[in-house]
Write a protein that holds these residues in place. Structure first.
Motif, PDB file in Angstrom:
ATOM      1  N   PRO A 203     -19.085  19.526  13.366  1.00 36.17           N
ATOM      2  CA  PRO A 203     -18.737  18.245  13.987  1.00 36.17           C
ATOM      3  C   PRO A 203     -18.249  17.228  12.955  1.00 36.17           C
ATOM      4  CG  PRO A 203     -20.962  18.945  14.596  1.00 36.17           C
ATOM      5  CD  PRO A 203     -20.516  19.843  13.513  1.00 36.17           C
ATOM      6  N   VAL A 204     -17.217  16.487  13.332  1.00 42.80           N
ATOM      7  CA  VAL A 204     -16.675  15.434  12.474  1.00 42.80           C
ATOM      8  C   VAL A 204     -16.299  14.249  13.355  1.00 42.80           C
ATOM      9  CG1 VAL A 204     -15.804  16.915  10.621  1.00 42.80           C
ATOM     10  CG2 VAL A 204     -14.400  16.505  12.650  1.00 42.80           C
ATOM     11  N   ALA A 205     -15.945  13.144  12.713  1.00 42.25           N
ATOM     12  CA  ALA A 205     -15.504  11.962  13.449  1.00 42.25           C
ATOM     13  C   ALA A 205     -14.274  12.314  14.279  1.00 42.25           C
ATOM     14  CB  ALA A 205     -15.184  10.837  12.475  1.00 42.25           C
ATOM     15  N   LEU A 206     -14.197  11.747  15.477  1.00 41.35           N
ATOM     16  CA  LEU A 206     -13.086  12.043  16.376  1.00 41.35           C
ATOM     17  C   LEU A 206     -11.752  11.733  15.712  1.00 41.35           C
ATOM     18  CD1 LEU A 206     -14.414  10.718  19.812  1.00 41.35           C
ATOM     19  CD2 LEU A 206     -14.417  13.052  18.926  1.00 41.35           C
ATOM     20  N   GLY A 207     -10.836  12.709  15.819  1.00 38.26           N
ATOM     21  CA  GLY A 207      -9.508  12.521  15.267  1.00 38.26           C
ATOM     22  C   GLY A 207      -9.341  12.996  13.844  1.00 38.26           C
ATOM     23  N   THR A 208     -10.439  13.444  13.202  1.00 36.32           N
ATOM     24  CA  THR A 208     -10.345  13.907  11.811  1.00 36.32           C
ATOM     25  C   THR A 208     -10.434  15.429  11.706  1.00 36.32           C
ATOM     26  OG1 THR A 208     -12.736  13.737  11.396  1.00 36.32           O
ATOM     27  CG2 THR A 208     -11.408  11.755  11.026  1.00 36.32           C
ATOM     28  N   GLY A 209     -10.584  16.105  12.841  1.00 38.33           N
ATOM     29  CA  GLY A 209     -10.721  17.559  12.838  1.00 38.33           C
ATOM     30  C   GLY A 209      -9.499  18.275  13.367  1.00 38.33           C
ATOM     31  N   LEU A 210      -9.737  19.405  14.040  1.00 38.93           N
ATOM     32  CA  LEU A 210      -8.664  20.302  14.447  1.00 38.93           C
ATOM     33  C   LEU A 210      -8.308  20.243  15.930  1.00 38.93           C
ATOM     34  CD1 LEU A 210      -9.841  23.476  12.458  1.00 38.93           C
ATOM     35  CD2 LEU A 210      -8.163  21.754  11.753  1.00 38.93           C
ATOM     36  N   VAL A 211      -9.056  19.505  16.716  1.00 37.04           N
ATOM     37  CA  VAL A 211      -8.812  19.476  18.164  1.00 37.04           C
ATOM     38  C   VAL A 211      -7.475  18.797  18.469  1.00 37.04           C
ATOM     39  CG1 VAL A 211      -9.622  18.540  20.366  1.00 37.04           C
ATOM     40  CG2 VAL A 211     -11.252  19.549  18.751  1.00 37.04           C
ATOM     41  N   PRO A 212      -6.614  19.421  19.268  1.00 36.24           N
ATOM     42  CA  PRO A 212      -5.301  18.851  19.602  1.00 36.24           C
ATOM     43  C   PRO A 212      -5.403  17.791  20.708  1.00 36.24           C
ATOM     44  CG  PRO A 212      -5.534  20.963  20.684  1.00 36.24           C
ATOM     45  CD  PRO A 212      -6.789  20.769  19.856  1.00 36.24           C
ATOM     46  N   PHE A 213      -5.963  16.640  20.362  1.00 35.04           N
ATOM     47  CA  PHE A 213      -6.236  15.628  21.371  1.00 35.04           C
ATOM     48  C   PHE A 213      -4.988  15.143  22.092  1.00 35.04           C
ATOM     49  CE2 PHE A 213     -10.177  15.017  18.825  1.00 35.04           C
ATOM     50  CZ  PHE A 213     -11.078  15.220  19.852  1.00 35.04           C
ATOM     51  N   ARG A 214      -3.896  14.960  21.356  1.00 28.82           N
ATOM     52  CA  ARG A 214      -2.698  14.435  22.002  1.00 28.82           C
ATOM     53  C   ARG A 214      -2.203  15.382  23.089  1.00 28.82           C
ATOM     54  NH1 ARG A 214       1.840  11.228  18.721  1.00 28.82           N
ATOM     55  NH2 ARG A 214      -0.134  10.354  18.043  1.00 28.82           N
ATOM     56  N   GLU A 215      -2.212  16.673  22.801  1.00 26.52           N
ATOM     57  CA  GLU A 215      -1.777  17.657  23.791  1.00 26.52           C
ATOM     58  C   GLU A 215      -2.725  17.705  24.988  1.00 26.52           C
ATOM     59  OE1 GLU A 215      -2.018  18.075  20.593  1.00 26.52           O
ATOM     60  OE2 GLU A 215      -0.214  19.050  19.796  1.00 26.52           O
ATOM     61  N   ILE A 216      -4.032  17.644  24.712  1.00 25.80           N
ATOM     62  CA  ILE A 216      -5.025  17.668  25.791  1.00 25.80           C
ATOM     63  C   ILE A 216      -4.892  16.426  26.668  1.00 25.80           C
ATOM     64  CG2 ILE A 216      -7.495  17.574  26.309  1.00 25.80           C
ATOM     65  CD1 ILE A 216      -7.942  19.254  23.742  1.00 25.80           C
ATOM     66  N   PHE A 217      -4.789  15.266  26.049  1.00 26.58           N
ATOM     67  CA  PHE A 217      -4.672  14.027  26.811  1.00 26.58           C
ATOM     68  C   PHE A 217      -3.360  13.990  27.594  1.00 26.58           C
ATOM     69  CE2 PHE A 217      -7.631  11.293  23.904  1.00 26.58           C
ATOM     70  CZ  PHE A 217      -8.708  12.055  24.328  1.00 26.58           C
ATOM     71  N   HIS A 218      -2.295  14.515  27.004  1.00 29.15           N
ATOM     72  CA  HIS A 218      -1.018  14.561  27.717  1.00 29.15           C
ATOM     73  C   HIS A 218      -1.153  15.405  28.980  1.00 29.15           C
ATOM     74  CE1 HIS A 218       3.315  14.477  28.308  1.00 29.15           C
ATOM     75  NE2 HIS A 218       3.296  15.787  28.471  1.00 29.15           N
ATOM     76  N   TYR A 219      -1.828  16.536  28.855  1.00 26.82           N
ATOM     77  CA  TYR A 219      -2.053  17.411  30.010  1.00 26.82           C
ATOM     78  C   TYR A 219      -2.874  16.681  31.070  1.00 26.82           C
ATOM     79  CZ  TYR A 219      -3.994  21.180  32.849  1.00 26.82           C
ATOM     80  OH  TYR A 219      -4.389  21.963  33.904  1.00 26.82           O
ATOM     81  N   LEU A 220      -3.940  16.006  30.654  1.00 25.89           N
ATOM     82  CA  LEU A 220      -4.794  15.287  31.605  1.00 25.89           C
ATOM     83  C   LEU A 220      -4.013  14.183  32.313  1.00 25.89           C
ATOM     84  CD1 LEU A 220      -8.077  14.980  29.496  1.00 25.89           C
ATOM     85  CD2 LEU A 220      -7.694  16.480  31.453  1.00 25.89           C
ATOM     86  N   LYS A 221      -3.175  13.482  31.580  1.00 28.73           N
ATOM     87  CA  LYS A 221      -2.378  12.416  32.190  1.00 28.73           C
ATOM     88  C   LYS A 221      -1.346  12.974  33.160  1.00 28.73           C
ATOM     89  CE  LYS A 221      -1.173   8.848  29.597  1.00 28.73           C
ATOM     90  NZ  LYS A 221      -0.691   8.053  28.435  1.00 28.73           N
ATOM     91  N   GLU A 222      -0.760  14.109  32.804  1.00 27.25           N
ATOM     92  CA  GLU A 222       0.190  14.751  33.717  1.00 27.25           C
ATOM     93  C   GLU A 222      -0.492  15.145  35.023  1.00 27.25           C
ATOM     94  OE1 GLU A 222       2.070  18.071  31.722  1.00 27.25           O
ATOM     95  OE2 GLU A 222       3.941  16.918  31.607  1.00 27.25           O
ATOM     96  N   LYS A 223      -1.751  15.554  34.926  1.00 27.41           N
ATOM     97  CA  LYS A 223      -2.520  15.950  36.103  1.00 27.41           C
ATOM     98  C   LYS A 223      -3.144  14.752  36.820  1.00 27.41           C
ATOM     99  CE  LYS A 223      -2.304  20.514  36.078  1.00 27.41           C
ATOM    100  NZ  LYS A 223      -1.865  21.294  37.259  1.00 27.41           N
ATOM    101  N   GLU A 224      -2.899  13.562  36.278  1.00 30.89           N
ATOM    102  CA  GLU A 224      -3.470  12.327  36.837  1.00 30.89           C
ATOM    103  C   GLU A 224      -4.999  12.403  36.882  1.00 30.89           C
ATOM    104  OE1 GLU A 224      -1.503  11.639  40.567  1.00 30.89           O
ATOM    105  OE2 GLU A 224       0.370  11.061  39.592  1.00 30.89           O
ATOM    106  N   PHE A 225      -5.579  12.872  35.791  1.00 28.60           N
ATOM    107  CA  PHE A 225      -7.039  12.975  35.676  1.00 28.60           C
ATOM    108  C   PHE A 225      -7.672  11.604  35.857  1.00 28.60           C
ATOM    109  CE2 PHE A 225     -10.875  12.911  32.898  1.00 28.60           C
ATOM    110  CZ  PHE A 225     -11.636  13.834  33.596  1.00 28.60           C
ATOM    111  N   ASN A 226      -8.659  11.534  36.740  1.00 24.00           N
ATOM    112  CA  ASN A 226      -9.313  10.264  37.037  1.00 24.00           C
ATOM    113  C   ASN A 226     -10.826  10.375  36.875  1.00 24.00           C
ATOM    114  OD1 ASN A 226      -9.207   7.532  37.794  1.00 24.00           O
ATOM    115  ND2 ASN A 226      -9.728   8.027  39.912  1.00 24.00           N
ATOM    116  N   GLY A 227     -11.247  11.337  36.053  1.00 24.15           N
ATOM    117  CA  GLY A 227     -12.676  11.495  35.797  1.00 24.15           C
ATOM    118  C   GLY A 227     -13.093  10.717  34.559  1.00 24.15           C
ATOM    119  N   TRP A 228     -14.199  11.144  33.966  1.00 23.01           N
ATOM    120  CA  TRP A 228     -14.766  10.422  32.825  1.00 23.01           C
ATOM    121  C   TRP A 228     -14.453  11.118  31.507  1.00 23.01           C
ATOM    122  CZ3 TRP A 228     -17.188   5.756  32.984  1.00 23.01           C
ATOM    123  CH2 TRP A 228     -17.511   5.263  34.254  1.00 23.01           C
TER     124      TRP A 228
END
Length: 256
Positions: A203-228
């Motif tokens: 575990p590391v601070a968010l945004g300093t590791g390997l998780v592709p957050f931009r791609e994941i968030f883009h997918y969620l926004k495309e799907k109109e994700f309205n959860g938490w």
């Protein structure tokens, strides 16, 4: 930090809600529960999720019964505090337990638990988990192929998915988005977490590791994700680390 202090911190950071691990809840006595619920209400920020750690893949049938009763207690406690979701797990990867046995035990136990949570107005969310400090072994369903089989077995229940953005990488796979796509229709909450390595928990601070957050968030926004989006801040930098995590997620979500 007390529960009230934590709720206060989250409110001051402009968050819409907060969550708690069940290990932070001391007991279920009427005085304690009433006092804690009042403190949360006075802070003016809702308790969205309580995280629990059921171990339904334990090799001993008697212990699996205990684990079920422990979870019923957590469901009742989450309900008493006004939470909306209760995070659940399959169980630990105990030596000697076969994949087929573990999948069957986890599905059967979680289905039974859903019947209870439905009565309490609590929605269970099953996670592609890794390993909490309260466990000896990794999560039985950390491997995506096992997680997906259990998720499929729960599809016709009220149980949703709490998708962790780091744990597919922790399992040694680079298919986070592909796994998310397979269960997206059941995803209610996202654990926004990061890891510094593939194949082990780092575990590391968010945004300093390997998780592709931009791609994941883009997918969620495309799907109109309205959860938490639930931020798992593991940088161990105190309140400043929490602020940095929030800033990172907000800016990355906007840019995605």
């Amino acid at each position: 930090m007390t529960v009230r202090e934590y709720a206060h911190l989250c409110k001051n950071q402009g968050l819409d809600g907060f969550d708690l691990g069940s290990i932070l809840l001391k007991n279920h006595t009427p005085k304690y529960v009433s006092h804690l619920k009042k403190e949360i209400e006075e802070e003016g920020i809702p308790l969205i999720m309580v995280t629990a750690y059921p171990d339904f893949t334990h090799p001993e049938a008697l212990q699996r019964m205990r684990e079920f009763d422990f979870l019923v207690h957590d469901i009742a406690l989450a309900s008493a505090l006004g939470a909306k979701y209760l995070r659940v797990t399959a169980g630990q990867a105990h030596p000697g337990v076969s994949v087929a046995e573990g999948i069957e035990w986890a599905i059967n136990s979680l289905k039974k638990a859903a019947a209870v949570s439905d009565q309490y107005g609590i929605t269970l969310v099953y996670e592609n988990h890794a390993k909490p400090g309260v466990w000896e072994y990794m999560d039985f369903s950390n491997p995506p192929e096992i997680f997906l089989k259990i998720a499929e077995g729960l599809r016709n229940t009220s149980i949703g998915i709490n998708f962790d953005t780091a744990n597919i990488l922790v399992a040694g796979h680079e298919t986070t988005l592909e796994v998310l796509e397979e269960v997206y229709d059941k995803v209610l909450t996202i654990h926004v977490a990061d890891t510094a390595s593939i194949g082990k928990m780092a575990p590391v601070a968010l945004g300093t590791g390997l998780v592709p957050f931009r791609e994941i968030f883009h997918y969620l926004k495309e799907k109109e994700f309205n959860g938490w989006l639930c931020l798992e801040e593991f940088g161990n930098n105190g309140e400043e680390g929490v602020k940095q995590a929030i800033d990172f997620v907000r800016s990355t979500w906007i840019e995605a």
